[in-house]
Motif scaffolding. Structure first.
Motif, PDB file in Angstrom:
ATOM      1  N   UNK A  87       0.831  -1.204   0.000  1.00 17.37           N
ATOM      2  CA  UNK A  87       0.000   0.000   0.000  1.00 17.37           C
ATOM      3  C   UNK A  87       0.866   1.254   0.000  1.00 17.37           C
ATOM      4  N   UNK A  88       2.121   1.094   0.430  1.00 20.87           N
ATOM      5  CA  UNK A  88       3.038   2.243   0.512  1.00 20.87           C
ATOM      6  C   UNK A  88       3.978   2.313  -0.694  1.00 20.87           C
ATOM      7  N   UNK A  89       3.493   1.911  -1.830  1.00 16.35           N
ATOM      8  CA  UNK A  89       4.331   1.893  -3.039  1.00 16.35           C
ATOM      9  C   UNK A  89       4.889   3.290  -3.358  1.00 16.35           C
ATOM     10  N   UNK A  90       4.138   4.329  -3.020  1.00 18.67           N
ATOM     11  CA  UNK A  90       4.627   5.692  -3.296  1.00 18.67           C
ATOM     12  C   UNK A  90       5.955   5.947  -2.578  1.00 18.67           C
ATOM     13  N   UNK A  91       6.048   5.510  -1.345  1.00 19.02           N
ATOM     14  CA  UNK A  91       7.290   5.703  -0.574  1.00 19.02           C
ATOM     15  C   UNK A  91       8.425   4.839  -1.124  1.00 19.02           C
ATOM     16  N   UNK A  92       8.051   3.752  -1.781  1.00 15.47           N
ATOM     17  CA  UNK A  92       9.063   2.780  -2.231  1.00 15.47           C
ATOM     18  C   UNK A  92       9.414   2.923  -3.717  1.00 15.47           C
ATOM     19  N   UNK A  93       8.949   4.018  -4.360  1.00 15.29           N
ATOM     20  CA  UNK A  93       9.130   4.102  -5.816  1.00 15.29           C
ATOM     21  C   UNK A  93      10.600   4.135  -6.228  1.00 15.29           C
ATOM     22  N   UNK A  94      11.456   4.728  -5.410  1.00 15.25           N
ATOM     23  CA  UNK A  94      12.879   4.756  -5.760  1.00 15.25           C
ATOM     24  C   UNK A  94      13.518   3.375  -5.542  1.00 15.25           C
ATOM     25  N   UNK A  95      13.005   2.630  -4.565  1.00 10.02           N
ATOM     26  CA  UNK A  95      13.456   1.225  -4.405  1.00 10.02           C
ATOM     27  C   UNK A  95      13.113   0.415  -5.655  1.00 10.02           C
ATOM     28  N   UNK A  96      11.876   0.578  -6.107  1.00 11.60           N
ATOM     29  CA  UNK A  96      11.439  -0.136  -7.314  1.00 11.60           C
ATOM     30  C   UNK A  96      12.418   0.115  -8.465  1.00 11.60           C
ATOM     31  N   UNK A  97      12.711   1.406  -8.650  1.00  8.98           N
ATOM     32  CA  UNK A  97      13.580   1.785  -9.764  1.00  8.98           C
ATOM     33  C   UNK A  97      14.960   1.140  -9.631  1.00  8.98           C
ATOM     34  N   UNK A  98      15.525   1.195  -8.447  1.00  3.13           N
ATOM     35  CA  UNK A  98      16.887   0.682  -8.267  1.00  3.13           C
ATOM     36  C   UNK A  98      16.926  -0.844  -8.164  1.00  3.13           C
TER      37      UNK A  98
END
Lengths: 111, 111, 111, 111
Positions: free
Chosen positions: A31-42
């Motif tokens: 649910x907190x994907x917004x906070x994790x968007x830079x993790x996703x990218x890296x």
């Protein structure tokens, strides 16, 4: 090459690709994907470069040193970002990325 | 092969990889990333498989037909998901994925 | 970035991947494959790294500069080897690899 | 999924990529490269597709079944060709490709 062999580095890159992709999938579902968007990218960057390194080492590419240096940079960036998040999959990512970066840098010293 | 040549299909896969990755980057940056998480997932799948297909076609792989069939499936899935979102990058993704799927299926008929 | 854009570099990498893979296939089929074995090896390296760069540029990877530097090195190595052989596909490889290396280095200057 | 897990299949694909790339490098170096040219071609195909499958399984791609089916086909083709050659690296390739094909088909049954 003496201490660090390709075998050890291939195994580290496989673990790292696996952990980054698992973290990617977990981040996508949260649910907190917004906070994790830079993790996703890296996570994606790191997993893809680990895949390139594994292929390169198994075929004894003349560019193994440069590719491993690049993987180490991607691991550093991914670990630095994941450090900011308390999620278990992020913390596991930090641990495995740092280990992988260290072993990749061992390749460079040994090369 | 008659109507659809590899050249046309390679170009379609390049356009599709590009649009999927652009949409991926745009989705990552948006405030509504939560709504776009399934786009993110399928954009990556589709872009990666397009990359595999381009390599396979340029080296005349014996598995071009199967790989293009797989790209067509990934394009369908990506287009179906992006259809749900009004964003310009999603709508562009729908258009280019459908075109790519159609051209990939042309390879299958011609093969 | 001013003079050299990603668009130009993506196109150069696509041409280079294509020419390297075409040369690879031609080398594999020739009666003189023994003389061309180092071309085969470097064609694959270069084509694979071009593929990595294309993906990286289309998704605006933070590692584009390092990856393009690596592609330039692979292009140099491939061109140097292909120079030794009179075959048309080798000479075409020299030309396109050198152009790609030059454009990749433009990315580095512009970055 | 019960008997065959992704873990087992990921490991099989890693072994297969490794063995195919080792056989590729050995074939490139041999004096009898002309006889092994079809091995070279299929070793690369098989190693590359194994790499795609590993990435796909670690990120739980919706296309795992199709990709594993494709790997199984590539393994079959590679094993069939390597069967014709007495070299130790070819025979090892036959053994590991067949094992990998069988485990990939287990994924299909379980899916």
């Amino acid at each position: 090459m003496t201490v660090t062999t390709y075998k050890e580095c291939i195994d580290a890159c496989i673990r790292c690709m696996n952990v980054c992709n698992v973290s990617y999938v977990s981040s996508l579902k949260g649910l907190d994907i917004f906070e994790l968007r830079e993790c996703l990218r890296l996570d994606r960057e790191c997993a893809d470069l680990c895949g390139v390194a594994i292929q390169a080492m198994t075929r004894n590419s003349p560019f193994v040193a440069e590719i491993c240096e690049l993987v180490a940079k991607a691991c550093d960036a991914c670990a630095e970002e994941c450090m900011k998040h308390p999620h278990e999959h992020c913390q596991e990512c930090v641990r495995v990325c740092r280990e992988c970066a260290s072993i990749c840098r061992g390749i460079l010293v040994a090369a």
